[in-house]
Design a protein around this motif. Sequence first.
Motif, PDB file in Angstrom:
ATOM      1  N   MET A  69       0.839  -1.183   0.000  1.00 50.02           N
ATOM      2  CA  MET A  69       0.000   0.000   0.000  1.00 50.02           C
ATOM      3  C   MET A  69       0.881   1.241   0.000  1.00 50.02           C
ATOM      4  N   ALA A  70       0.541   2.177  -0.863  1.00 47.49           N
ATOM      5  CA  ALA A  70       1.295   3.427  -0.926  1.00 47.49           C
ATOM      6  C   ALA A  70       0.896   4.324   0.235  1.00 47.49           C
ATOM      7  N   THR A  71       1.863   5.008   0.794  1.00 52.44           N
ATOM      8  CA  THR A  71       1.551   5.925   1.888  1.00 52.44           C
ATOM      9  C   THR A  71       1.196   7.282   1.300  1.00 52.44           C
ATOM     10  N   ARG A  72       0.266   7.914   1.935  1.00 54.93           N
ATOM     11  CA  ARG A  72      -0.180   9.222   1.467  1.00 54.93           C
ATOM     12  C   ARG A  72       0.399  10.305   2.369  1.00 54.93           C
ATOM     13  N   LYS A  73       0.690  11.439   1.790  1.00 63.10           N
ATOM     14  CA  LYS A  73       1.239  12.555   2.544  1.00 63.10           C
ATOM     15  C   LYS A  73       0.186  13.070   3.526  1.00 63.10           C
ATOM     16  N   GLN A  74       0.588  13.280   4.760  1.00 65.85           N
ATOM     17  CA  GLN A  74      -0.305  13.796   5.795  1.00 65.85           C
ATOM     18  C   GLN A  74      -0.623  15.262   5.504  1.00 65.85           C
ATOM     19  N   LYS A  75      -1.901  15.607   5.469  1.00 59.56           N
ATOM     20  CA  LYS A  75      -2.281  16.997   5.244  1.00 59.56           C
ATOM     21  C   LYS A  75      -2.041  17.801   6.505  1.00 59.56           C
ATOM     22  N   GLN A  76      -1.751  19.063   6.322  1.00 64.10           N
ATOM     23  CA  GLN A  76      -1.483  19.965   7.435  1.00 64.10           C
ATOM     24  C   GLN A  76      -2.605  20.995   7.539  1.00 64.10           C
ATOM     25  N   PHE A  77      -2.860  21.469   8.747  1.00 70.24           N
ATOM     26  CA  PHE A  77      -3.863  22.490   8.991  1.00 70.24           C
ATOM     27  C   PHE A  77      -3.447  23.807   8.344  1.00 70.24           C
ATOM     28  N   LEU A  78      -4.373  24.428   7.623  1.00 73.10           N
ATOM     29  CA  LEU A  78      -4.155  25.743   7.039  1.00 73.10           C
ATOM     30  C   LEU A  78      -5.242  26.676   7.560  1.00 73.10           C
ATOM     31  N   PRO A  79      -4.880  27.725   8.273  1.00 71.57           N
ATOM     32  CA  PRO A  79      -5.903  28.638   8.803  1.00 71.57           C
ATOM     33  C   PRO A  79      -6.616  29.391   7.678  1.00 71.57           C
ATOM     34  N   GLY A  80      -7.839  29.819   7.994  1.00 69.41           N
ATOM     35  CA  GLY A  80      -8.595  30.621   7.035  1.00 69.41           C
ATOM     36  C   GLY A  80      -9.304  29.819   5.973  1.00 69.41           C
ATOM     37  N   GLN A  81      -9.508  28.549   6.197  1.00 68.13           N
ATOM     38  CA  GLN A  81     -10.176  27.703   5.213  1.00 68.13           C
ATOM     39  C   GLN A  81     -11.631  27.392   5.599  1.00 68.13           C
ATOM     40  N   GLY A  82     -12.181  28.142   6.556  1.00 68.64           N
ATOM     41  CA  GLY A  82     -13.576  27.926   6.956  1.00 68.64           C
ATOM     42  C   GLY A  82     -13.725  27.029   8.164  1.00 68.64           C
ATOM     43  N   TYR A  83     -12.631  26.607   8.762  1.00 68.05           N
ATOM     44  CA  TYR A  83     -12.693  25.778   9.964  1.00 68.05           C
ATOM     45  C   TYR A  83     -11.551  26.192  10.882  1.00 68.05           C
ATOM     46  N   THR A  84     -11.685  25.787  12.139  1.00 67.56           N
ATOM     47  CA  THR A  84     -10.680  26.165  13.134  1.00 67.56           C
ATOM     48  C   THR A  84      -9.708  25.017  13.369  1.00 67.56           C
ATOM     49  N   LYS A  85      -8.659  25.283  14.098  1.00 71.47           N
ATOM     50  CA  LYS A  85      -7.692  24.247  14.474  1.00 71.47           C
ATOM     51  C   LYS A  85      -8.399  23.180  15.303  1.00 71.47           C
ATOM     52  N   ALA A  86      -9.339  23.592  16.165  1.00 71.38           N
ATOM     53  CA  ALA A  86     -10.098  22.624  16.970  1.00 71.38           C
ATOM     54  C   ALA A  86     -10.923  21.696  16.071  1.00 71.38           C
ATOM     55  N   ASP A  87     -11.529  22.269  15.015  1.00 70.62           N
ATOM     56  CA  ASP A  87     -12.270  21.445  14.052  1.00 70.62           C
ATOM     57  C   ASP A  87     -11.331  20.424  13.414  1.00 70.62           C
ATOM     58  N   TRP A  88     -10.168  20.894  12.992  1.00 68.50           N
ATOM     59  CA  TRP A  88      -9.176  20.039  12.345  1.00 68.50           C
ATOM     60  C   TRP A  88      -8.762  18.902  13.275  1.00 68.50           C
ATOM     61  N   ASP A  89      -8.476  19.262  14.528  1.00 72.19           N
ATOM     62  CA  ASP A  89      -8.037  18.256  15.494  1.00 72.19           C
ATOM     63  C   ASP A  89      -9.132  17.229  15.777  1.00 72.19           C
TER      64      ASP A  89
ATOM     65  N   ASP B  72      -7.948  12.405  13.424  1.00 72.87           N
ATOM     66  CA  ASP B  72      -7.623  11.010  13.708  1.00 72.87           C
ATOM     67  C   ASP B  72      -8.442  10.044  12.849  1.00 72.87           C
ATOM     68  N   ALA B  73      -9.216  10.574  11.899  1.00 70.33           N
ATOM     69  CA  ALA B  73      -9.971   9.717  10.991  1.00 70.33           C
ATOM     70  C   ALA B  73      -8.984   8.970  10.095  1.00 70.33           C
ATOM     71  N   PRO B  74      -9.142   7.659   9.962  1.00 68.35           N
ATOM     72  CA  PRO B  74      -8.186   6.895   9.146  1.00 68.35           C
ATOM     73  C   PRO B  74      -8.343   7.201   7.659  1.00 68.35           C
ATOM     74  N   GLU B  75      -7.238   7.156   6.960  1.00 69.66           N
ATOM     75  CA  GLU B  75      -7.256   7.327   5.509  1.00 69.66           C
ATOM     76  C   GLU B  75      -7.889   6.094   4.879  1.00 69.66           C
ATOM     77  N   ALA B  76      -8.554   6.276   3.753  1.00 69.01           N
ATOM     78  CA  ALA B  76      -9.129   5.142   3.028  1.00 69.01           C
ATOM     79  C   ALA B  76      -7.989   4.297   2.454  1.00 69.01           C
ATOM     80  N   THR B  77      -8.160   2.995   2.533  1.00 70.81           N
ATOM     81  CA  THR B  77      -7.137   2.099   1.996  1.00 70.81           C
ATOM     82  C   THR B  77      -7.307   1.977   0.485  1.00 70.81           C
ATOM     83  N   ASP B  78      -6.303   1.443  -0.173  1.00 70.65           N
ATOM     84  CA  ASP B  78      -6.391   1.208  -1.614  1.00 70.65           C
ATOM     85  C   ASP B  78      -7.533   0.246  -1.926  1.00 70.65           C
ATOM     86  N   GLU B  79      -7.741  -0.760  -1.064  1.00 70.42           N
ATOM     87  CA  GLU B  79      -8.848  -1.706  -1.264  1.00 70.42           C
ATOM     88  C   GLU B  79     -10.189  -0.992  -1.178  1.00 70.42           C
ATOM     89  N   GLN B  80     -10.345  -0.115  -0.180  1.00 69.96           N
ATOM     90  CA  GLN B  80     -11.592   0.631  -0.039  1.00 69.96           C
ATOM     91  C   GLN B  80     -11.825   1.534  -1.244  1.00 69.96           C
TER      92      GLN B  80
END
Length: 105
Positions: free
Chosen positions: A1-21, A25-33
């Motif tokens: 399975m290929a690993t995907r780059k972890q996205k980083q929080f960017l302010p000003g996108q319509g959500y807060t850091k608390a929303d992001w946090d 912890d939601a798991p990334e979809a697997t290649d099978e999924q």
Amino acid sequence: MATRKQKQFLPGQGYTKADWDAVSDAPEATDEQLAEARPFAEAFPDLAEAARRFRGPQRTPTKVPVSIRLSLDVVEYFKAGGPGWQARIDAVLRQALAGKAGVKD
């Protein structure tokens, strides 16, 4: 399975850091999924059909929204005919305009 780059929080996108946090912890979809994924319209046909029923904005608006005060009995009469009551009022007004019935110059 290929690993995907972890996205980083960017302010000003319509959500807060608390929303992001809260969802980070939601798991990334697997290649099978992802391989088993189906188009939305195929997976949820009723919802897809309901979403298609709504008209988008007119490309070339032919009508303008206005506020008008009408007698209650007039509104009830046209609404009793079901959906399209505003279009029926428009048609009657167009007929009056064409015949100049009750229209002052």
